[in-house]
Design a protein around this motif. Structure first.
Motif, PDB file in Angstrom:
ATOM      1  N   THR A   1       0.841  -1.199   0.000  1.00 55.37           N
ATOM      2  CA  THR A   1       0.000   0.000   0.000  1.00 55.37           C
ATOM      3  C   THR A   1       0.875   1.248   0.000  1.00 55.37           C
ATOM      4  N   ALA A   2       0.437   2.269  -0.741  1.00 59.14           N
ATOM      5  CA  ALA A   2       1.178   3.525  -0.783  1.00 59.14           C
ATOM      6  C   ALA A   2       0.212   4.699  -0.669  1.00 59.14           C
ATOM      7  N   LEU A   3       0.584   5.672   0.152  1.00 61.90           N
ATOM      8  CA  LEU A   3      -0.140   6.934   0.267  1.00 61.90           C
ATOM      9  C   LEU A   3       0.654   7.967  -0.521  1.00 61.90           C
TER      10      LEU A   3
ATOM     11  N   LYS B   1       1.630  -4.525 -10.195  1.00 59.29           N
ATOM     12  CA  LYS B   1       1.264  -3.228 -10.767  1.00 59.29           C
ATOM     13  C   LYS B   1       0.521  -2.437  -9.699  1.00 59.29           C
ATOM     14  N   TRP B   2       0.710  -1.120  -9.679  1.00 60.75           N
ATOM     15  CA  TRP B   2       0.043  -0.269  -8.701  1.00 60.75           C
ATOM     16  C   TRP B   2      -1.334   0.137  -9.215  1.00 60.75           C
ATOM     17  N   LEU B   3      -2.350  -0.040  -8.381  1.00 62.03           N
ATOM     18  CA  LEU B   3      -3.732   0.289  -8.707  1.00 62.03           C
ATOM     19  C   LEU B   3      -4.215   1.360  -7.733  1.00 62.03           C
ATOM     20  N   CYS B   4      -4.738   2.469  -8.262  1.00 65.53           N
ATOM     21  CA  CYS B   4      -5.275   3.533  -7.410  1.00 65.53           C
ATOM     22  C   CYS B   4      -6.611   3.071  -6.850  1.00 65.53           C
ATOM     23  N   ILE B   5      -6.705   2.985  -5.519  1.00 66.99           N
ATOM     24  CA  ILE B   5      -7.954   2.526  -4.897  1.00 66.99           C
ATOM     25  C   ILE B   5      -8.725   3.666  -4.235  1.00 66.99           C
TER      26      ILE B   5
END
Length: 69
Positions: A16-18, A52-56
């Motif tokens: 997770t990334a902010l 892959k990074w997904l914007c949630i």
């Protein structure tokens, strides 16, 4: 309207990334008056099984949402 990116910080923990990012909006009205505003947007991304990074969470208004109260 001209939109540019300002500063950006990424705080990553596991999958997770902010992301906290400034968006600068420059406008000129019909009378030629220029104005500028800055939004501090907040986004949350999660890494998928495919890495892959997904914007949630996409919050382009950022903490300005608190100003409306």
């Amino acid at each position: 309207i001209s939109v540019t990116q300002g500063g950006m910080k990424v705080i990553e923990g596991g999958d997770t990334a902010l992301v906290v990012m400034e968006t600068v909006l420059n406008t000129v009205d019909r009378d030629g008056a220029e104005s500028s505003s800055v939004r501090r947007a907040t986004y949350v991304f999660r890494k998928t099984a495919e890495a892959k990074w997904l914007c949630i969470i996409d919050n382009s208004y950022g903490t300005a949402l608190l100003d409306a109260q």
